[in-house]
Design an enzyme around this catalytic site. Structure first.
Site: not given
Ligand code: NDP
Length: 315
Positions: A230, A278
């Protein structure tokens, strides 16, 4: 016979008209409403959202489900009046992961192989080779090893890059060739081995401003930053000095604090910044309709919906 569900499509940012046909395909005869006049608010069973107007969700007395039309939910959690007792779900979809794999692989390769120079050479009819660095000697780090980060890690390891990933919790089932790091304690070690850093974190209070001057200083000199998370992951004011000093060599950015990126924004036209609007990946509209209706059905059957958000974690 039970009446078909009533779906409200809510967005203060985009036109959601495109989803109406998908819901009709998924369940013919369904009642889909959008815009300012949603009819009697007590009718609404489910709200499908992308930046819903703040306060709107709290106005539906019989709402059963809040569904994001995308992978992220930061745009919904930002509503101070969000009815937090209701299940909040997101879309998880192979097609979305495939789109992200393609974008991130392209973004890594285009910079690592100097493709911008080849476009210029081609335009100037020049046969000119760029230095070739084997992918084995290029380290790509992915911050966020969720559904999208893991898919990208797997794809980049398959191409031959040295891939590492960082997440909140430790991972025991990483794709072959991917090294895992987790938590604040291992962040610096992770960053020190990222010639390219890809941000695929969700936007939460903990990850807001993650991409800042301090973090850039911990990357190898000349690293490439790819932000597909984001816009608010990046402290925009810290990027230009990092590029000017050479600490970062380039940035490929798909998400911005203000979208569309304002016309006078300094990122436009910067020689070392590649802006995309985006579009890294998109959610299939039929999948949105199908997952929303499936979630409503399981909720009505007293079961847990798919891809429900943990409101405490924020993702
Ligand atoms: P998920 O919720 O499946 O995965 C999130 C990952 O981030 C997990 O591995 C999680 O760790 C890690 N994480 C979260 N908080 C922390 C932290 N504080 N410190 C370290 N690691 C952290 O998300 P997705 O993979 O489905 O999507 C990720 C993001 O991609 C979305 O939230 C969105 O913002 C963005 N996105 C962008 C798009 C675009 O077109 N540009 C399209 C779709 C999504 P853990 O595994 O340990 O929980």
């Amino acid at each position: 016979m039970k009446k078909p569900p009533v779906v409200a499509l809510l967005s203060s940012a985009i036109s959601v008209q495109y989803l109406a046909d998908a819901f009709e395909t998924a369940q013919p005869g369904i009642d889909v409403r959008m815009g300012d006049d949603l009819g009697p608010l007590e009718d609404i069973d489910v709200a499908v959202c992308w930046f819903p107007p703040h306060g709107r969700l709290a106005q539906f007395p019989n709402l059963q489900l809040v569904q994001s039309l995308a992978a992220g939910v930061d745009h919904i959690l930002a509503d101070p009046a969000l009815p937090r007792h209701l299940p909040l779900c997101r879309i998880v979809d192979d097609t979305m992961a495939a789109g992200m794999k393609a974008y991130v692989s392209w973004a890594v390769v285009q910079h690592h192989r100097g493709m911008k120079a080849y476009v210029a050479s081609s335009d100037a009819a020049k046969w000119e080779e760029q230095p070739v660095v084997s992918p084995r000697r290029h380290r790509v780090g992915i911050a966020g090893l969720g559904t999208l980060g893991l898919a990208c890690a797997d794809a980049l390891a398959t191409i031959g890059y040295q891939v590492r990933g960082w997440s909140r919790s430790a991972k025991s089932d990483l794709p072959a060739g991917v090294t895992g790091f987790h938590g604040a304690d291992q962040l610096d070690e992770f960053l020190s081995g990222c010639d390219t850093l890809v941000c695929l974190l969700p936007l939460t209070p903990q990850t807001q401003g993650f991409l800042n001057a301090d973090l850039f200083a911990k990357l190898p000199r000349g690293a490439h930053l790819i932000n597909v998370g984001r816009g608010d992951h990046l402290v925009e004011a810290d990027l230009l000095p990092a590029l000017a000093s050479g600490q970062l060599s380039a940035a490929t950015l798909d998400a911005f604090s203000v979208e569309p990126l304002p016309k006078d924004h300094p990122f436009w036209g910067h020689p070392n910044i590649l802006v995309t609007p985006h579009i890294a990946t998109r959610t299939d509209r039929l999948v949105i309709a199908q997952q929303t209706l499936a979630n409503l059905a399981v909720l009505r059957a007293g079961q847990h919906p798919l891809n429900q958000i943990d409101l405490e974690r924020g993702y």
